[in-house]
Design a protein around this motif. Sequence first.
Motif, PDB file in Angstrom:
ATOM      1  N   PHE A  68      38.943   1.897  17.216  1.00 20.22           N
ATOM      2  CA  PHE A  68      39.618   3.345  17.448  1.00 20.22           C
ATOM      3  C   PHE A  68      38.815   4.487  17.380  1.00 20.22           C
ATOM      4  CE2 PHE A  68      44.493   2.147  16.585  1.00 20.22           C
ATOM      5  CZ  PHE A  68      44.130   0.888  17.576  1.00 20.22           C
ATOM      6  N   THR A  69      38.690   5.520  18.343  1.00 21.85           N
ATOM      7  CA  THR A  69      37.910   6.869  18.072  1.00 21.85           C
ATOM      8  C   THR A  69      38.800   7.822  18.392  1.00 21.85           C
ATOM      9  OG1 THR A  69      35.969   5.680  19.078  1.00 21.85           O
ATOM     10  CG2 THR A  69      36.121   8.052  18.849  1.00 21.85           C
ATOM     11  N   ILE A  70      38.853   8.937  17.310  1.00 25.84           N
ATOM     12  CA  ILE A  70      39.709   9.975  17.325  1.00 25.84           C
ATOM     13  C   ILE A  70      38.744  11.134  17.857  1.00 25.84           C
ATOM     14  CG2 ILE A  70      39.306  10.692  14.931  1.00 25.84           C
ATOM     15  CD1 ILE A  70      42.200  11.902  15.048  1.00 25.84           C
ATOM     16  N   SER A  71      39.349  12.025  18.697  1.00 23.44           N
ATOM     17  CA  SER A  71      38.427  13.150  19.301  1.00 23.44           C
ATOM     18  C   SER A  71      39.200  14.322  19.543  1.00 23.44           C
ATOM     19  CB  SER A  71      37.534  12.700  20.393  1.00 23.44           C
ATOM     20  OG  SER A  71      38.293  12.528  21.599  1.00 23.44           O
ATOM     21  N   ARG A  72      38.844  15.485  19.948  1.00 28.79           N
ATOM     22  CA  ARG A  72      39.593  16.581  20.172  1.00 28.79           C
ATOM     23  C   ARG A  72      38.907  17.664  21.121  1.00 28.79           C
ATOM     24  NH1 ARG A  72      40.932  19.433  14.871  1.00 28.79           N
ATOM     25  NH2 ARG A  72      41.958  21.100  15.963  1.00 28.79           N
ATOM     26  N   ASP A  73      39.618  18.222  21.951  1.00 26.49           N
ATOM     27  CA  ASP A  73      39.216  19.559  22.775  1.00 26.49           C
ATOM     28  C   ASP A  73      39.906  20.772  22.557  1.00 26.49           C
ATOM     29  OD1 ASP A  73      38.565  20.979  24.910  1.00 26.49           O
ATOM     30  OD2 ASP A  73      38.548  19.359  26.178  1.00 26.49           O
ATOM     31  N   ASN A  74      39.283  21.631  21.718  1.00 26.63           N
ATOM     32  CA  ASN A  74      39.813  22.817  21.355  1.00 26.63           C
ATOM     33  C   ASN A  74      40.313  23.710  22.269  1.00 26.63           C
ATOM     34  OD1 ASN A  74      40.214  21.630  18.772  1.00 26.63           O
ATOM     35  ND2 ASN A  74      38.203  22.924  18.053  1.00 26.63           N
ATOM     36  N   ALA A  75      39.346  23.622  23.372  1.00 27.82           N
ATOM     37  CA  ALA A  75      39.834  24.534  24.741  1.00 27.82           C
ATOM     38  C   ALA A  75      40.889  24.022  25.370  1.00 27.82           C
ATOM     39  CB  ALA A  75      38.676  24.438  25.525  1.00 27.82           C
ATOM     40  N   LYS A  76      41.455  22.678  25.134  1.00 29.74           N
ATOM     41  CA  LYS A  76      42.554  22.101  25.841  1.00 29.74           C
ATOM     42  C   LYS A  76      43.657  21.904  24.808  1.00 29.74           C
ATOM     43  CE  LYS A  76      40.178  19.704  29.560  1.00 29.74           C
ATOM     44  NZ  LYS A  76      39.926  18.678  30.117  1.00 29.74           N
ATOM     45  N   ASN A  77      43.459  22.256  23.598  1.00 26.47           N
ATOM     46  CA  ASN A  77      44.656  22.095  22.621  1.00 26.47           C
ATOM     47  C   ASN A  77      44.991  20.603  22.270  1.00 26.47           C
ATOM     48  OD1 ASN A  77      44.288  24.919  21.846  1.00 26.47           O
ATOM     49  ND2 ASN A  77      46.251  25.334  22.439  1.00 26.47           N
ATOM     50  N   THR A  78      44.178  19.883  22.574  1.00 24.63           N
ATOM     51  CA  THR A  78      44.431  18.493  22.588  1.00 24.63           C
ATOM     52  C   THR A  78      43.668  17.494  21.533  1.00 24.63           C
ATOM     53  OG1 THR A  78      45.239  18.774  24.975  1.00 24.63           O
ATOM     54  CG2 THR A  78      44.611  16.418  24.208  1.00 24.63           C
ATOM     55  N   VAL A  79      44.311  16.754  20.965  1.00 24.53           N
ATOM     56  CA  VAL A  79      43.597  15.528  20.440  1.00 24.53           C
ATOM     57  C   VAL A  79      44.113  14.179  21.017  1.00 24.53           C
ATOM     58  CG1 VAL A  79      45.474  15.381  18.708  1.00 24.53           C
ATOM     59  CG2 VAL A  79      43.052  14.689  17.910  1.00 24.53           C
ATOM     60  N   TYR A  80      42.813  13.294  20.830  1.00 24.80           N
ATOM     61  CA  TYR A  80      42.922  12.100  21.689  1.00 24.80           C
ATOM     62  C   TYR A  80      42.726  10.869  20.533  1.00 24.80           C
ATOM     63  CZ  TYR A  80      41.967  15.287  25.535  1.00 24.80           C
ATOM     64  OH  TYR A  80      41.897  16.253  26.418  1.00 24.80           O
ATOM     65  N   LEU A  81      43.160   9.733  20.905  1.00 24.09           N
ATOM     66  CA  LEU A  81      43.020   8.638  19.989  1.00 24.09           C
ATOM     67  C   LEU A  81      42.716   7.477  21.151  1.00 24.09           C
ATOM     68  CD1 LEU A  81      42.735   7.275  17.248  1.00 24.09           C
ATOM     69  CD2 LEU A  81      45.130   6.340  17.790  1.00 24.09           C
ATOM     70  N   GLN A  82      41.204   6.969  21.385  1.00 29.68           N
ATOM     71  CA  GLN A  82      40.944   5.999  22.179  1.00 29.68           C
ATOM     72  C   GLN A  82      41.023   4.580  21.472  1.00 29.68           C
ATOM     73  OE1 GLN A  82      39.758   6.139  25.467  1.00 29.68           O
ATOM     74  NE2 GLN A  82      39.945   3.886  25.148  1.00 29.68           N
ATOM     75  N   MET A  83      41.829   3.858  21.831  1.00 29.74           N
ATOM     76  CA  MET A  83      42.039   2.500  21.162  1.00 29.74           C
ATOM     77  C   MET A  83      41.480   1.532  22.144  1.00 29.74           C
ATOM     78  SD  MET A  83      45.929   3.169  19.848  1.00 29.74           S
ATOM     79  CE  MET A  83      46.935   2.997  21.432  1.00 29.74           C
ATOM     80  N   ASN A  84      40.736   0.729  21.433  1.00 31.73           N
ATOM     81  CA  ASN A  84      40.013  -0.560  22.224  1.00 31.73           C
ATOM     82  C   ASN A  84      40.306  -1.812  21.544  1.00 31.73           C
ATOM     83  OD1 ASN A  84      38.704   1.328  24.204  1.00 31.73           O
ATOM     84  ND2 ASN A  84      37.044   1.576  22.913  1.00 31.73           N
ATOM     85  N   SER A  85      39.817  -2.823  22.170  1.00 29.83           N
ATOM     86  CA  SER A  85      39.921  -4.006  21.548  1.00 29.83           C
ATOM     87  C   SER A  85      41.376  -4.124  20.701  1.00 29.83           C
ATOM     88  CB  SER A  85      38.966  -4.333  20.473  1.00 29.83           C
ATOM     89  OG  SER A  85      37.661  -4.171  21.192  1.00 29.83           O
ATOM     90  N   LEU A  86      42.458  -3.796  21.433  1.00 27.09           N
ATOM     91  CA  LEU A  86      43.723  -3.808  20.958  1.00 27.09           C
ATOM     92  C   LEU A  86      44.302  -5.197  20.338  1.00 27.09           C
ATOM     93  CD1 LEU A  86      45.600  -1.041  22.931  1.00 27.09           C
ATOM     94  CD2 LEU A  86      45.178  -0.883  20.525  1.00 27.09           C
TER      95      LEU A  86
END
Length: 116
Positions: A68-86
């Motif tokens: 898993f990889t967490i990331s964020r885009d402060n310009a979009k007020n959004t945080v993401y969670l990329q989940m691989n190999s589930l």
Amino acid sequence: QVQLVESGGGLVQAGGSLRLSCAASGGTFGTYTMAWYRQAPGEERKFVAQITWSGGSAVYADSVKGRFTISRDNAKNTVYLQMNSLKPEDTAIYYCYARTGQYDYWGQGTQVTVSS
């Protein structure tokens, strides 16, 4: 008052990928530490990943590290969670969390189901 809305959950086969999003409104998103937690049926809510306000540092639970990889885009007020190999054991409701320093906020959750 901060509102958090998760999206991106769904049903996926083992080995597949999903990307969760959490859109924040209200407050100053760029100053918040953001995190993802998950809760499987019959279990307590557990920490998954956290990212600092700048995105410069992230922490992961051992169970998801490397997948898993967490990331964020402060310009979009959004945080993401990329989940691989589930894996089937990743099945849970995933919650977005914001720590503002004064209050903590939770989203309503999004269901992730991984079939074997």
